[in-house]
Enzyme design. Structure first.
Site, mmCIF file in Angstrom:
data_model
loop_
_atom_site.group_PDB
_atom_site.id
_atom_site.type_symbol
_atom_site.label_atom_id
_atom_site.label_comp_id
_atom_site.label_asym_id
_atom_site.label_seq_id
_atom_site.Cartn_x
_atom_site.Cartn_y
_atom_site.Cartn_z
ATOM 1 N N CYS A 161 -39.908 -36.795 -81.159
ATOM 2 C CA CYS A 161 -39.699 -38.230 -81.409
ATOM 3 C C CYS A 161 -38.386 -38.518 -82.121
ATOM 4 C CB CYS A 161 -40.865 -38.800 -82.199
ATOM 5 S SG CYS A 161 -42.386 -38.895 -81.228
ATOM 6 N N TYR B 33 -44.691 -18.624 -77.241
ATOM 7 C CA TYR B 33 -43.801 -19.792 -77.231
ATOM 8 C C TYR B 33 -43.718 -20.525 -78.571
ATOM 9 C CZ TYR B 33 -41.044 -23.379 -74.900
ATOM 10 O OH TYR B 33 -40.016 -24.194 -74.497
ATOM 11 N N ASP C 290 -36.238 -30.308 -88.882
ATOM 12 C CA ASP C 290 -37.661 -30.239 -88.535
ATOM 13 C C ASP C 290 -38.597 -30.149 -89.733
ATOM 14 O OD1 ASP C 290 -39.494 -30.194 -86.243
ATOM 15 O OD2 ASP C 290 -39.990 -28.159 -86.842
ATOM 16 N N ARG D 280 -36.262 -25.694 -74.657
ATOM 17 C CA ARG D 280 -35.664 -25.721 -75.996
ATOM 18 C C ARG D 280 -34.433 -24.830 -76.081
ATOM 19 N NH1 ARG D 280 -38.673 -28.695 -80.328
ATOM 20 N NH2 ARG D 280 -40.435 -29.525 -79.166
ATOM 21 N N HIS E 290 -43.055 -32.347 -92.192
ATOM 22 C CA HIS E 290 -42.445 -32.297 -90.858
ATOM 23 C C HIS E 290 -41.301 -33.309 -90.832
ATOM 24 C CE1 HIS E 290 -43.219 -32.517 -86.203
ATOM 25 N NE2 HIS E 290 -42.276 -31.662 -86.495
ATOM 26 N N SER F 187 -43.556 -34.728 -83.196
ATOM 27 C CA SER F 187 -42.833 -33.819 -82.317
ATOM 28 C C SER F 187 -42.194 -34.566 -81.150
ATOM 29 C CB SER F 187 -43.797 -32.759 -81.783
ATOM 30 O OG SER F 187 -44.368 -32.055 -82.858
ATOM 31 N N LYS G 262 -44.094 -23.595 -87.852
ATOM 32 C CA LYS G 262 -45.199 -24.525 -88.078
ATOM 33 C C LYS G 262 -46.345 -23.864 -88.846
ATOM 34 C CE LYS G 262 -42.806 -27.605 -86.420
ATOM 35 N NZ LYS G 262 -42.626 -28.574 -85.413
ATOM 36 N N ARG H 274 -46.876 -25.927 -77.859
ATOM 37 C CA ARG H 274 -47.926 -25.636 -78.834
ATOM 38 C C ARG H 274 -49.305 -25.938 -78.240
ATOM 39 N NH1 ARG H 274 -48.217 -28.984 -82.235
ATOM 40 N NH2 ARG H 274 -46.502 -30.358 -81.694
HETATM 41 P P1 GTP Z 1 -39.488 -31.580 -82.361
HETATM 42 O O1 GTP Z 1 -38.463 -30.505 -82.335
HETATM 43 O O2 GTP Z 1 -40.524 -31.418 -81.291
HETATM 44 O O3 GTP Z 1 -40.122 -31.747 -83.700
HETATM 45 O O4 GTP Z 1 -38.754 -32.938 -81.904
HETATM 46 P P2 GTP Z 1 -37.738 -33.950 -82.633
HETATM 47 O O5 GTP Z 1 -38.499 -34.919 -83.464
HETATM 48 O O6 GTP Z 1 -36.658 -33.192 -83.294
HETATM 49 O O7 GTP Z 1 -37.162 -34.789 -81.405
HETATM 50 P P3 GTP Z 1 -35.701 -34.777 -80.723
HETATM 51 O O8 GTP Z 1 -34.637 -35.269 -81.639
HETATM 52 O O9 GTP Z 1 -35.486 -33.441 -80.127
HETATM 53 O O10 GTP Z 1 -35.896 -35.850 -79.576
HETATM 54 C C1 GTP Z 1 -36.869 -35.719 -78.572
HETATM 55 C C2 GTP Z 1 -36.554 -36.613 -77.409
HETATM 56 O O11 GTP Z 1 -36.436 -37.972 -77.848
HETATM 57 C C3 GTP Z 1 -35.246 -36.249 -76.719
HETATM 58 O O12 GTP Z 1 -35.431 -36.288 -75.324
HETATM 59 C C4 GTP Z 1 -34.302 -37.334 -77.171
HETATM 60 O O13 GTP Z 1 -33.324 -37.606 -76.203
HETATM 61 C C5 GTP Z 1 -35.209 -38.540 -77.422
HETATM 62 N N1 GTP Z 1 -34.655 -39.409 -78.491
HETATM 63 C C6 GTP Z 1 -34.218 -39.005 -79.704
HETATM 64 N N2 GTP Z 1 -33.712 -40.044 -80.422
HETATM 65 C C7 GTP Z 1 -33.839 -41.132 -79.648
HETATM 66 C C8 GTP Z 1 -33.501 -42.514 -79.834
HETATM 67 O O14 GTP Z 1 -32.977 -42.944 -80.858
HETATM 68 N N3 GTP Z 1 -33.811 -43.362 -78.801
HETATM 69 C C9 GTP Z 1 -34.395 -42.916 -77.654
HETATM 70 N N4 GTP Z 1 -34.656 -43.809 -76.706
HETATM 71 N N5 GTP Z 1 -34.713 -41.614 -77.440
HETATM 72 C C10 GTP Z 1 -34.446 -40.733 -78.419
HETATM 73 C C1 SPV Z 2 -42.747 -29.408 -82.689
HETATM 74 O O1 SPV Z 2 -43.559 -29.354 -81.748
HETATM 75 O O2 SPV Z 2 -42.850 -30.246 -83.622
HETATM 76 C C2 SPV Z 2 -41.595 -28.487 -82.715
HETATM 77 C C3 SPV Z 2 -41.538 -27.424 -81.718
HETATM 78 O O3 SPV Z 2 -40.748 -28.598 -83.582
HETATM 79 S S1 SPV Z 2 -42.523 -26.057 -82.144
HETATM 80 O O4 SPV Z 2 -41.733 -25.143 -82.953
HETATM 81 O O5 SPV Z 2 -42.936 -25.400 -80.909
HETATM 82 O O6 SPV Z 2 -43.653 -26.482 -82.928
HETATM 83 MN MN MN Z 3 -41.181 -30.355 -84.956
#
Ligand code: GTP
Ligand code: SPV
Ligand code: MN
Length: 605
Positions: free
Chosen positions: A273, A220, A296, A388, A249, A271, A229, A78
């Site tokens: 996290c 993207y 999400d 992704r 979110h 994001s 979003k 983004r």
């Molecule tokens: P968006 O799709 O961008 O909104 O991200 P998200 O909030 O869904 O994050 P996602 O679950 O994809 O995790 C992002 C990164 O954080 C990945 O590389 C995970 O491996 C890492 N991660 C997720 N949960 C944990 C956790 O409990 N501990 C640690 N250390 N890392 C984590």
């Molecule tokens: C984020 O960045 O919080 C995502 C990926 O979930 S995107 O759809 O590119 O915004």
């Molecule tokens: Mn997101």
């Protein structure tokens, strides 16, 4: 290629027809294709992209129905700097958004889009965010010149003729215009990932008062899949403010206790996290089950029963690939085992995909996300950190049976969190709704690769909505606070702040995370059910060490001590930082939040 219908189908009615014609006149595409959302259409577009080199078909024995795309290296995340909220006034957009005058920006958009689709097909996508029978379902029409966007939108949204039927029956739609910004001159060869490489020429633009969306130059993720979003957060949050609900979110999950009691929980983390991971985690504690409703976005409304009901407007996961392994997130791996689009991961010699921390050995050699030969020994990352997978939600082995309920599910808890190496404890329960809203407003996190820019920098990200709130964030805080007046506050979810990312002196995470996060979820559910203990501290109600189920976990006592510690000096710094972030809202900041901040300062002494 697929049939290109120059005329809209008989079913299309006037306002839509007129608008599509206007856009075609502006963008001057070579052809117009009305998407019916069928499987056959999806397959033929994938086929077309294989022919053009945008897609690589993966080995059907390893990844049936799967494709790999590689984006242009300038187009990987983004673009927050180039995201605009064009409300009537700058104040309406607020100090956390880029604002531009709507009339001026419309002129700029018309300039950008004039002839922007030359030599390309303009696809018309009727899509719905939310089950069609949900009281807050919203319909959009995305126009795009990217077949990649079409196939991703088909996974991520309810797309096709059923939606067009609703429009024909009189339903309103939100116009969403998208172009990759790379018109083709006659005879000019195309590239696998067309886009506008100059970041200053990309525009992700929202007109909340129309409402409408214009996105130019990027193909993207959230820049281009406009249902996500742009519509379901930025536009929806502003519509929700007017209509009295919330667009957030947040993931939505159901935690079922060994006795069979269901707890529906929503959680907002910035994001990258941990939302996808938490949403479909495999609990490390026996007897407890997690099922997922969304990873999400959550649309939350007040039910007639006075409770908050949450619904996932999407139908797919656009998940972060790196870090997804059988260990960390087996259910996400299973969800992307077939019928999935991978973007910017490694292609292995046997036609499969690989990424960092996938939990399987790297291939001896492969093709990296930039399309170059790659070996693990190169010391370079093979997959982009924001690579992704786009996978249908229904393929998740732990998808919750209620995930498509038009009414959503009643929430008993709302969690906030972020990547915080210090200060913020593992779990913290708010004293009240107002304290919970304060926690959300004070949310901060280290930045990640999900947005262009430097990663690992601490920034305030209120409610994990900093890049996604479509109106003045101070008014958004007030809207959240107002729910305590609009319902019996005992019926509101309890609010928690969690942090899986605290680090010890050695720089290592103090908490194992992933499936072990179920231990924290269990404590939260037991708090709600009135069976778990807590210690009241200056910052909130923290778990007592005994109240957390740590059975089978070899957690050093010192780690637990630090995870549940109230670091007074750290919190004083935190307060100063939150006060600074509040200052930019001036008088518009709700007094209740200043009172919360003052009360916290006083409690800390
Ligand atoms: P968006 O799709 O961008 O909104 O991200 P998200 O909030 O869904 O994050 P996602 O679950 O994809 O995790 C992002 C990164 O954080 C990945 O590389 C995970 O491996 C890492 N991660 C997720 N949960 C944990 C956790 O409990 N501990 C640690 N250390 N890392 C984590
Ligand atoms: C984020 O960045 O919080 C995502 C990926 O979930 S995107 O759809 O590119 O915004
Ligand atoms: Mn997101």
């Amino acid at each position: 290629m697929t049939t290109v219908a120059p005329e809209q189908p008989r079913t299309a009615v006037h306002p839509l027809k007129a608008w599509v014609r206007e856009m075609a006149d502006l963008c001057q595409p070579a052809a117009i294709h009305w998407c019916d959302g069928s499987e056959a259409e999806y397959q033929s577009l994938c086929e077309l992209m294989v022919e053009h080199g945008t897609f690589t078909r993966l080995n059907p024995e390893k990844r049936p129905g799967c494709y790999l795309a590689r984006s242009h290296p300038s187009d990987v995340a983004r673009v927050e700097e180039r995201t605009f909220i064009c409300s009537r006034t700058r104040e309406a957009a607020g100090p956390t958004n880029n604002w531009a005058d709507p009339a001026e920006m419309k002129r700029t958009m018309h300039e950008r889009f004039r002839g922007a689709m030359r030599g390309r097909t303009m696809y018309v996508l009727p899509f719905a965010m939310g089950p069609l029978d949900s009281p807050i379902c919203k319909i959009g029409i995305q126009i795009t010149d990217s077949p990649y966007v079409v196939v991703n939108m088909r996974i991520m949204t309810r797309l096709g003729t059923v939606v067009l039927d609703r429009i024909n029956a009189g339903a309103a739609f939100i116009p969403c215009v998208h172009s990759v910004g790379a018109p083709l001159a006659p005879g000019q060869a195309d590239v696998p990932w067309p886009c506008e490489p100059d970041p200053q020429k990309k525009y992700i633009v929202h007109f909340p008062d129309d409402p409408s969306i214009w996105s130019y130059g990027s193909g993207y993720g959230g820049n281009a899949l406009l249902g996500k979003k742009c519509l379901a957060l930025r536009i929806a949050s502003s519509v929700a403010k007017r209509e009295g609900w919330l667009a957030e979110h947040m993931l939505i999950l159901c935690l079922t206790s060994p006795a069979g009691k269901k707890h529906y929980v929503a959680a907002a983390f910035p994001s990258a996290c941990g939302k996808t991971n938490l949403a479909m985690m495999q609990p490390a504690i026996p007897g407890w089950r997690v099922t997922t409703l969304g990873d999400d976005i959550a649309w939350i409304r007040l039910g007639q029963d006075g409770r908050l009901w949450a619904m996932n407007p999407e139908t797919g996961f656009f998940g972060v690939a790196p870090g997804t392994s059988a260990q960390s997130n087996p259910n996400a791996l299973a969800a992307c085992a077939k019928n999935t689009i991978f973007t910017n991961v490694v292609l292995t010699p046997d036609g499969d995909v690989w990424w960092e921390d996938m939990g399987v050995p790297a291939p001896a050699s492969g093709i990296d996300w930039e399309g170059n030969p790659w070996t693990p020994a190169s010391g370079k990352k093979g997959a982009h950190p924001n690579s992704r997978f786009t996978a249908p939600a229904a393929q998740c082995p732990v998808i919750d049976p209620a995930w498509e309920n038009p009414d959503g599910v009643p929430l008993c808890a709302i969690l906030f969190g972020g990547r915080r190496p210090a200060t913020i404890p593992l779990a913290n329960e708010a004293f009240s709704w107002e304290h919970g809203v304060f926690m959300g407003s004070a949310c901060g996190s280290e930045t990640t690769a999900a947005a262009l820019g430097q990663a690992g920098v601490l920034r305030r990200d209120p409610f994990a909505m900093l890049p996604f709130c479509g109106y003045n964030m101070a008014d958004y805080f007030a809207h959240w606070l107002s729910f305590a007046q609009r319902t019996d506050r005992a019926k509101l979810p309890k609010v928690y702040f969690v942090n899986w990312f605290r680090r010890g002196a050695n720089g290592k995470f103090l908490w194992p995370g992933y499936g072990d996060n179920a231990r924290v979820l269990k404590w939260i559910c037991e708090r709600i059910d009135g069976t778990a203990a807590a210690q009241t501290t200056a910052i909130g109600n923290l778990p007592t060490p005994e109240s957390l189920d740590l059975a089978g976990l070899d957690l050093p006592a010192e780690n637990l001590r630090q995870l549940l510690d109230v670091d007074v000096a750290g919190w004083k710094k935190e307060i100063a930082n939150v006060a600074e972030s509040y200052a930019k809202f001036g008088d518009r900041l709700p007094a209740a939040l200043t009172r919360q901040l003052d009360a916290l300062r006083e409690r800390l002494g």
